[in-house]
Design a protein around this motif. Structure first.
Motif, PDB file in Angstrom:
ATOM      1  N   LYS A   1      -6.761  -2.614  10.328  1.00 35.56           N
ATOM      2  CA  LYS A   1      -6.672  -4.073  10.210  1.00 35.56           C
ATOM      3  C   LYS A   1      -5.878  -4.659  11.369  1.00 35.56           C
ATOM      4  O   LYS A   1      -6.220  -5.700  11.907  1.00 35.56           O
ATOM      5  CB  LYS A   1      -6.013  -4.471   8.890  1.00 35.56           C
ATOM      6  CG  LYS A   1      -6.837  -4.192   7.671  1.00 35.56           C
ATOM      7  CD  LYS A   1      -6.073  -4.591   6.420  1.00 35.56           C
ATOM      8  CE  LYS A   1      -6.801  -4.139   5.171  1.00 35.56           C
ATOM      9  NZ  LYS A   1      -6.016  -4.424   3.962  1.00 35.56           N
ATOM     10  N   HIS A   2      -4.803  -3.971  11.759  1.00 34.84           N
ATOM     11  CA  HIS A   2      -3.952  -4.456  12.847  1.00 34.84           C
ATOM     12  C   HIS A   2      -4.596  -4.245  14.214  1.00 34.84           C
ATOM     13  O   HIS A   2      -4.321  -4.994  15.140  1.00 34.84           O
ATOM     14  CB  HIS A   2      -2.586  -3.773  12.800  1.00 34.84           C
ATOM     15  CG  HIS A   2      -1.789  -4.170  11.602  1.00 34.84           C
ATOM     16  ND1 HIS A   2      -1.130  -5.370  11.521  1.00 34.84           N
ATOM     17  CD2 HIS A   2      -1.563  -3.541  10.428  1.00 34.84           C
ATOM     18  CE1 HIS A   2      -0.527  -5.462  10.354  1.00 34.84           C
ATOM     19  NE2 HIS A   2      -0.776  -4.363   9.664  1.00 34.84           N
ATOM     20  N   ASP A   3      -5.444  -3.224  14.350  1.00 36.60           N
ATOM     21  CA  ASP A   3      -6.106  -2.957  15.631  1.00 36.60           C
ATOM     22  C   ASP A   3      -6.976  -4.126  16.060  1.00 36.60           C
ATOM     23  O   ASP A   3      -7.124  -4.384  17.248  1.00 36.60           O
ATOM     24  CB  ASP A   3      -6.975  -1.699  15.546  1.00 36.60           C
ATOM     25  CG  ASP A   3      -6.144  -0.425  15.498  1.00 36.60           C
ATOM     26  OD1 ASP A   3      -4.939  -0.482  15.806  1.00 36.60           O
ATOM     27  OD2 ASP A   3      -6.707   0.619  15.134  1.00 36.60           O
ATOM     28  N   GLY A   4      -7.561  -4.843  15.094  1.00 37.84           N
ATOM     29  CA  GLY A   4      -8.463  -5.942  15.410  1.00 37.84           C
ATOM     30  C   GLY A   4      -7.758  -7.238  15.778  1.00 37.84           C
ATOM     31  O   GLY A   4      -8.379  -8.170  16.261  1.00 37.84           O
ATOM     32  N   ARG A   5      -6.452  -7.286  15.562  1.00 45.04           N
ATOM     33  CA  ARG A   5      -5.706  -8.504  15.880  1.00 45.04           C
ATOM     34  C   ARG A   5      -5.507  -8.629  17.387  1.00 45.04           C
ATOM     35  O   ARG A   5      -5.320  -7.641  18.086  1.00 45.04           O
ATOM     36  CB  ARG A   5      -4.331  -8.469  15.220  1.00 45.04           C
ATOM     37  CG  ARG A   5      -4.380  -8.552  13.727  1.00 45.04           C
ATOM     38  CD  ARG A   5      -2.984  -8.598  13.190  1.00 45.04           C
ATOM     39  NE  ARG A   5      -2.996  -8.722  11.739  1.00 45.04           N
ATOM     40  CZ  ARG A   5      -1.914  -8.714  10.999  1.00 45.04           C
ATOM     41  NH1 ARG A   5      -0.728  -8.600  11.549  1.00 45.04           N
ATOM     42  NH2 ARG A   5      -2.010  -8.833   9.691  1.00 45.04           N
TER      43      ARG A   5
ATOM     44  N   THR B   1       0.828  -1.209   0.000  1.00 44.76           N
ATOM     45  CA  THR B   1       0.000   0.000   0.000  1.00 44.76           C
ATOM     46  C   THR B   1       0.861   1.257   0.000  1.00 44.76           C
ATOM     47  O   THR B   1       1.707   1.443   0.879  1.00 44.76           O
ATOM     48  CB  THR B   1      -0.920   0.017   1.243  1.00 44.76           C
ATOM     49  OG1 THR B   1      -1.687  -1.185   1.266  1.00 44.76           O
ATOM     50  CG2 THR B   1      -1.838   1.224   1.239  1.00 44.76           C
TER      51      THR B   1
ATOM     52  N   ALA C   1      -6.492   2.880   7.168  1.00 42.12           N
ATOM     53  CA  ALA C   1      -7.062   1.595   6.740  1.00 42.12           C
ATOM     54  C   ALA C   1      -6.128   0.437   7.097  1.00 42.12           C
ATOM     55  O   ALA C   1      -6.570  -0.601   7.589  1.00 42.12           O
ATOM     56  CB  ALA C   1      -7.336   1.616   5.243  1.00 42.12           C
ATOM     57  N   VAL C   2      -4.827   0.610   6.877  1.00 38.53           N
ATOM     58  CA  VAL C   2      -3.855  -0.450   7.198  1.00 38.53           C
ATOM     59  C   VAL C   2      -3.806  -0.681   8.711  1.00 38.53           C
ATOM     60  O   VAL C   2      -3.828  -1.823   9.178  1.00 38.53           O
ATOM     61  CB  VAL C   2      -2.453  -0.082   6.661  1.00 38.53           C
ATOM     62  CG1 VAL C   2      -1.400  -1.036   7.188  1.00 38.53           C
ATOM     63  CG2 VAL C   2      -2.449  -0.074   5.139  1.00 38.53           C
TER      64      VAL C   2
END
Length: 86
Positions: free
Chosen positions: A72-76, A31, A68-69
């Motif tokens: 995605k990592h926040d939900g891990r 990205t 946006a990138v």
């Protein structure tokens, strides 16, 4: 480079003075993230020793592509260090 929602740190052959306005892009995986920001701090390198300069840039606003990138990592799930045995 080290990147967060607030800004990033990078190593470059040239040095920018704190307060300088900068813009450009960097890659996070595949990205391309365009940014605008202000140099918050700088450390001059030494070209004769092949040591790059380091700068810290504060984003003017969080780039949408970066948000946006990072989302995605926040939900891990966070990896926690195991506690020492007592």
């Amino acid at each position: 480079a080290d990147v967060s929602r607030g800004g990033f740190q990078a190593e470059l052959p040239q040095v920018f003075l704190p307060g300088s306005k900068v813009h450009g892009f960097f890659l996070v995986g595949e990205t391309e993230v365009a940014f605008r920001g202000t140099v918050a701090w700088a450390e001059a390198g030494n070209p004769q020793l092949s040591i790059f300069s380091r700068i810290g840039v504060a984003f003017d606003s969080v780039p949408p592509q970066l948000e946006a990138v990072l989302a995605k990592h926040d939900g891990r799930p966070k990896k926690l260090k195991p506690r020492g045995k007592k």
